[in-house]
Design a protein around this motif. Structure first.
Motif, PDB file in Angstrom:
ATOM      1  N   THR A  77      34.083  25.525  22.636  1.00 11.90           N
ATOM      2  CA  THR A  77      35.359  24.986  23.117  1.00 11.90           C
ATOM      3  C   THR A  77      35.160  24.128  24.355  1.00 11.90           C
ATOM      4  O   THR A  77      35.765  23.055  24.499  1.00 11.90           O
ATOM      5  CB  THR A  77      36.324  26.131  23.418  1.00 11.90           C
ATOM      6  N   ARG A  78      34.301  24.586  25.248  1.00 11.13           N
ATOM      7  CA  ARG A  78      34.010  23.801  26.447  1.00 11.13           C
ATOM      8  C   ARG A  78      33.342  22.480  26.092  1.00 11.13           C
ATOM      9  O   ARG A  78      33.614  21.445  26.698  1.00 11.13           O
ATOM     10  CB  ARG A  78      33.117  24.615  27.382  1.00 11.13           C
ATOM     11  N   ARG A  79      32.469  22.506  25.085  1.00  7.95           N
ATOM     12  CA  ARG A  79      31.790  21.282  24.647  1.00  7.95           C
ATOM     13  C   ARG A  79      32.791  20.285  24.075  1.00  7.95           C
ATOM     14  O   ARG A  79      32.712  19.070  24.330  1.00  7.95           O
ATOM     15  CB  ARG A  79      30.734  21.620  23.591  1.00  7.95           C
ATOM     16  N   VAL A  80      33.773  20.765  23.325  1.00 14.00           N
ATOM     17  CA  VAL A  80      34.759  19.878  22.709  1.00 14.00           C
ATOM     18  C   VAL A  80      35.709  19.307  23.755  1.00 14.00           C
ATOM     19  O   VAL A  80      36.040  18.116  23.744  1.00 14.00           O
ATOM     20  CB  VAL A  80      35.534  20.631  21.611  1.00 14.00           C
ATOM     21  N   THR A  81      36.161  20.147  24.671  1.00 14.99           N
ATOM     22  CA  THR A  81      37.145  19.696  25.661  1.00 14.99           C
ATOM     23  C   THR A  81      36.524  18.810  26.734  1.00 14.99           C
ATOM     24  O   THR A  81      37.106  17.809  27.139  1.00 14.99           O
ATOM     25  CB  THR A  81      37.819  20.913  26.306  1.00 14.99           C
ATOM     26  N   ASP A  82      35.332  19.178  27.203  1.00 14.52           N
ATOM     27  CA  ASP A  82      34.694  18.424  28.285  1.00 14.52           C
ATOM     28  C   ASP A  82      33.852  17.260  27.788  1.00 14.52           C
ATOM     29  O   ASP A  82      33.527  16.358  28.566  1.00 14.52           O
ATOM     30  CB  ASP A  82      33.815  19.347  29.140  1.00 14.52           C
ATOM     31  N   GLY A  83      33.446  17.292  26.529  1.00 11.64           N
ATOM     32  CA  GLY A  83      32.632  16.214  25.985  1.00 11.64           C
ATOM     33  C   GLY A  83      31.142  16.445  26.117  1.00 11.64           C
ATOM     34  O   GLY A  83      30.342  15.741  25.492  1.00 11.64           O
ATOM     35  N   SER A  84      30.713  17.406  26.920  1.00  7.83           N
ATOM     36  CA  SER A  84      29.279  17.687  27.099  1.00  7.83           C
ATOM     37  C   SER A  84      29.139  19.053  27.731  1.00  7.83           C
ATOM     38  O   SER A  84      30.099  19.639  28.236  1.00  7.83           O
ATOM     39  CB  SER A  84      28.612  16.618  27.964  1.00  7.83           C
ATOM     40  N   LEU A  85      27.908  19.561  27.712  1.00 12.12           N
ATOM     41  CA  LEU A  85      27.569  20.842  28.321  1.00 12.12           C
ATOM     42  C   LEU A  85      26.457  20.635  29.331  1.00 12.12           C
ATOM     43  O   LEU A  85      25.603  19.755  29.164  1.00 12.12           O
ATOM     44  CB  LEU A  85      27.132  21.866  27.263  1.00 12.12           C
TER      45      LEU A  85
END
Length: 280
Positions: free
Chosen positions: A179-187
């Motif tokens: 979810t963090r990857r989708v919302t923020d665009g990167s990890l």
């Protein structure tokens, strides 16, 4: 002016009805000789345009002839008045037709939804009665508490060693990172390494295989997002093009209608001048 507008609308409707009849005769589903949709639409649009122009020309002629004017300027103004009145009346009639259709659809949908809701309520009541007869309160409380405990256990185990975590705990943390990857665009690199470790422990993969699977998932997600963006852009462009084309078509139709009304009115004015000259 009002007489000319009535004549223009009547002639336009009559010719459009004739066009509908002629168009219906070209449909032959048995022999499969029906024209294509594009050709049929173009032909219908041309017929409607010509019918309305003929009606407006006749309406302008009637208005100028009945006015008794012998001045070309007066005749032109009568023709323009017929043109404006005809389009306003047509717009009101079309608006009422659309409103009536929308009202009918809304009423039907409300009735349908009401029937569905009533049926769903009856079904839910029957299911509830059957469930109540088979499941007691203690069993329901036990199942609910077990579900709550499972969720709490999954959420409380994040951040530990993936090998010692339960499957629910690993999946919960994987979902958080995705979810963090989708919302923020990167990890961050730390979150990416953590995701690789969780995937490797959850699915029994080596670190290299887990990293490759995560990269493939990210590539697929990126490609899906790009395709969605391109589709949205194409849809927006198509909508803008259709709106622009429709606006220009309406403008051209109204302009041609004004010209036809003026020509018809001037024709009626010239006829009056000839009659007066003959009497003189």
């Amino acid at each position: 002016v009002f007489a000319g507008a009535v004549v223009a609308i009547a002639i336009g409707l009559m010719l459009n009805a004739l066009g509908a009849g002629v168009g219906a005769t070209t449909i032959d589903a048995t022999a499969r000789g029906t024209p294509s949709a594009s050709n049929f639409g173009i032909g219908a649009a041309i017929w409607v345009l010509v019918s309305n122009l003929i009606g407006l020309a006749a309406g302008g002629y009637v208005a100028a002839r009945l006015s008794g004017t012998s001045d070309n300027t007066d005749g032109t103004l009568h023709g323009l008045a017929v043109w404006g009145t005809t389009f306003l009346i047509s717009a009101v009639l079309l608006g009422n037709l659309v409103a009536g259709i929308a009202s009918t659809v809304t009423t039907g949908a409300s009735s349908l939804l009401g029937g569905v809701a009533q049926g769903a309520g009856s079904a839910a009541s029957a299911v509830g009665q059957q469930a109540a007869s088979r499941v007691d309160t203690g069993t329901l409380q036990s199942v609910t508490q077990a579900t709550v405990n499972r969720v709490q256990g999954a959420l409380s185990g994040t951040g530990g060693d993936p090998a010692t975590m339960s499957s629910d705990q690993r999946k919960a943390e994987i979902g958080t990172l995705v979810t963090r990857r989708v919302t923020d665009g990167s990890l961050s690199q730390q979150d990416r390494d953590r995701l690789n470790q969780l995937v490797a422990a959850e699915y029994g993969l080596s670190p290299q295989e887990a990293q490759q699977r995560v990269q493939q998932a990210e590539q697929q997600a990126t490609q899906a997002a790009q395709r969605a963006e391109e589709t949205a852009r194409r849809a927006a462009d198509a909508t803008a093009t259709c709106a622009s084309t429709a606006a220009f078509a309406i403008f051209a139709t109204m302009l041609l209608g004004a010209i036809a009304s003026v020509l018809g009115a001037r024709r009626g004015t010239r006829d009056i001048l000839l009659v007066r000259s003959a009497h003189t």
